[in-house]
Design a protein around this motif. Structure first.
Motif, PDB file in Angstrom:
ATOM      1  N   SER A  95      -6.641   6.175   0.353  1.00  0.00           N
ATOM      2  CA  SER A  95      -7.405   6.478   1.567  1.00  0.00           C
ATOM      3  C   SER A  95      -8.674   5.635   1.628  1.00  0.00           C
ATOM      4  O   SER A  95      -9.113   5.247   2.715  1.00  0.00           O
ATOM      5  CB  SER A  95      -7.734   7.964   1.649  1.00  0.00           C
ATOM      6  OG  SER A  95      -8.618   8.345   0.618  1.00  0.00           O
ATOM      7  N   GLY A  96      -9.248   5.313   0.474  1.00  0.00           N
ATOM      8  CA  GLY A  96     -10.422   4.441   0.450  1.00  0.00           C
ATOM      9  C   GLY A  96     -10.093   3.043   0.943  1.00  0.00           C
ATOM     10  O   GLY A  96     -10.857   2.447   1.715  1.00  0.00           O
ATOM     11  N   PHE A  97      -8.957   2.503   0.480  1.00  0.00           N
ATOM     12  CA  PHE A  97      -8.526   1.180   0.958  1.00  0.00           C
ATOM     13  C   PHE A  97      -8.271   1.198   2.461  1.00  0.00           C
ATOM     14  O   PHE A  97      -8.657   0.268   3.183  1.00  0.00           O
ATOM     15  CB  PHE A  97      -7.260   0.704   0.233  1.00  0.00           C
ATOM     16  CG  PHE A  97      -7.523   0.084  -1.092  1.00  0.00           C
ATOM     17  CD1 PHE A  97      -8.339  -1.033  -1.215  1.00  0.00           C
ATOM     18  CD2 PHE A  97      -6.951   0.602  -2.239  1.00  0.00           C
ATOM     19  CE1 PHE A  97      -8.588  -1.616  -2.445  1.00  0.00           C
ATOM     20  CE2 PHE A  97      -7.183   0.027  -3.478  1.00  0.00           C
ATOM     21  CZ  PHE A  97      -8.010  -1.079  -3.576  1.00  0.00           C
ATOM     22  N   LEU A  98      -7.641   2.248   2.950  1.00  0.00           N
ATOM     23  CA  LEU A  98      -7.344   2.339   4.376  1.00  0.00           C
ATOM     24  C   LEU A  98      -8.629   2.404   5.207  1.00  0.00           C
ATOM     25  O   LEU A  98      -8.801   1.631   6.158  1.00  0.00           O
ATOM     26  CB  LEU A  98      -6.469   3.558   4.662  1.00  0.00           C
ATOM     27  CG  LEU A  98      -6.119   3.781   6.133  1.00  0.00           C
ATOM     28  CD1 LEU A  98      -5.207   2.669   6.628  1.00  0.00           C
ATOM     29  CD2 LEU A  98      -5.464   5.126   6.320  1.00  0.00           C
ATOM     30  N   VAL A  99      -9.519   3.296   4.854  1.00  0.00           N
ATOM     31  CA  VAL A  99     -10.748   3.458   5.619  1.00  0.00           C
ATOM     32  C   VAL A  99     -11.641   2.220   5.485  1.00  0.00           C
ATOM     33  O   VAL A  99     -12.238   1.759   6.464  1.00  0.00           O
ATOM     34  CB  VAL A  99     -11.493   4.741   5.181  1.00  0.00           C
ATOM     35  CG1 VAL A  99     -12.836   4.855   5.860  1.00  0.00           C
ATOM     36  CG2 VAL A  99     -10.652   5.960   5.470  1.00  0.00           C
ATOM     37  N   GLY A 100     -11.710   1.654   4.283  1.00  0.00           N
ATOM     38  CA  GLY A 100     -12.500   0.433   4.091  1.00  0.00           C
ATOM     39  C   GLY A 100     -11.930  -0.738   4.878  1.00  0.00           C
ATOM     40  O   GLY A 100     -12.675  -1.524   5.475  1.00  0.00           O
ATOM     41  N   GLY A 101     -10.608  -0.855   4.884  1.00  0.00           N
ATOM     42  CA  GLY A 101      -9.976  -1.928   5.645  1.00  0.00           C
ATOM     43  C   GLY A 101     -10.182  -1.780   7.141  1.00  0.00           C
ATOM     44  O   GLY A 101     -10.430  -2.765   7.846  1.00  0.00           O
ATOM     45  N   LEU A 102     -10.074  -0.550   7.620  1.00  0.00           N
ATOM     46  CA  LEU A 102     -10.323  -0.320   9.047  1.00  0.00           C
ATOM     47  C   LEU A 102     -11.777  -0.600   9.417  1.00  0.00           C
ATOM     48  O   LEU A 102     -12.054  -1.116  10.502  1.00  0.00           O
ATOM     49  CB  LEU A 102      -9.939   1.111   9.424  1.00  0.00           C
ATOM     50  CG  LEU A 102      -8.444   1.416   9.424  1.00  0.00           C
ATOM     51  CD1 LEU A 102      -8.198   2.900   9.659  1.00  0.00           C
ATOM     52  CD2 LEU A 102      -7.718   0.571  10.450  1.00  0.00           C
ATOM     53  N   THR A 103     -12.686  -0.283   8.520  1.00  0.00           N
ATOM     54  CA  THR A 103     -14.099  -0.587   8.769  1.00  0.00           C
ATOM     55  C   THR A 103     -14.305  -2.095   8.838  1.00  0.00           C
ATOM     56  O   THR A 103     -14.998  -2.602   9.725  1.00  0.00           O
ATOM     57  CB  THR A 103     -14.980   0.028   7.672  1.00  0.00           C
ATOM     58  OG1 THR A 103     -14.775   1.442   7.657  1.00  0.00           O
ATOM     59  CG2 THR A 103     -16.447  -0.285   7.903  1.00  0.00           C
ATOM     60  N   PHE A 104     -13.700  -2.819   7.886  1.00  0.00           N
ATOM     61  CA  PHE A 104     -13.809  -4.279   7.898  1.00  0.00           C
ATOM     62  C   PHE A 104     -13.272  -4.843   9.210  1.00  0.00           C
ATOM     63  O   PHE A 104     -13.906  -5.689   9.844  1.00  0.00           O
ATOM     64  CB  PHE A 104     -13.057  -4.887   6.721  1.00  0.00           C
ATOM     65  CG  PHE A 104     -12.961  -6.377   6.784  1.00  0.00           C
ATOM     66  CD1 PHE A 104     -14.048  -7.170   6.462  1.00  0.00           C
ATOM     67  CD2 PHE A 104     -11.787  -6.986   7.195  1.00  0.00           C
ATOM     68  CE1 PHE A 104     -13.971  -8.554   6.538  1.00  0.00           C
ATOM     69  CE2 PHE A 104     -11.694  -8.361   7.274  1.00  0.00           C
ATOM     70  CZ  PHE A 104     -12.785  -9.151   6.945  1.00  0.00           C
ATOM     71  N   LEU A 105     -12.090  -4.368   9.619  1.00  0.00           N
ATOM     72  CA  LEU A 105     -11.508  -4.859  10.867  1.00  0.00           C
ATOM     73  C   LEU A 105     -12.357  -4.487  12.080  1.00  0.00           C
ATOM     74  O   LEU A 105     -12.449  -5.260  13.034  1.00  0.00           O
ATOM     75  CB  LEU A 105     -10.089  -4.326  11.043  1.00  0.00           C
ATOM     76  CG  LEU A 105      -9.040  -4.965  10.149  1.00  0.00           C
ATOM     77  CD1 LEU A 105      -7.686  -4.271  10.349  1.00  0.00           C
ATOM     78  CD2 LEU A 105      -8.928  -6.443  10.417  1.00  0.00           C
ATOM     79  N   GLY A 106     -12.975  -3.326  12.041  1.00  0.00           N
ATOM     80  CA  GLY A 106     -13.820  -2.928  13.151  1.00  0.00           C
ATOM     81  C   GLY A 106     -15.049  -3.813  13.311  1.00  0.00           C
ATOM     82  O   GLY A 106     -15.482  -4.104  14.420  1.00  0.00           O
TER      83      GLY A 106
END
Length: 91
Positions: free
Chosen positions: A22-33
């Motif tokens: 979940s950390g990778f998912l949320v961190g990746g979405l933040t990066f993409l945002g």
């Protein structure tokens, strides 16, 4: 603290895996945002670099916060019996 049972070790493993995934998912979405607009809109190179670096930093911070939050909430001790003085729920 005594030795952990296999079920407790499995629960810790699953919780750690969930925290990382979940950390990778949320961190990746933040990066993409943050850095995503560089893929859509033409920008000067300095602005692109700034957004990518800012997105990487924000994604890393969100990743760490998510992992710490999930693991902090994981119970460290086994649940206590629901009624004082009883050793198991079947008593």
């Amino acid at each position: 603290m005594g030795r952990r049972t296999q079920a407790e070790r499995d629960a810790i493993t699953v919780e750690t895996g969930y925290a990382l995934a979940s950390g990778f998912l949320v961190g990746g979405l933040t990066f993409l945002g943050v850095a995503g607009p560089t893929m859509v809109f033409p920008m000067p190179p300095a602005a692109e670099r700034g957004l990518v670096v800012g997105g990487a930093v924000a994604g890393a911070v969100v990743f760490v916060l998510r992992v710490v939050t999930v693991l902090w909430r994981f119970p460290r001790t086994p649940p206590q019996p629901s009624q004082p003085g009883r050793t198991s729920p079947d008593s």
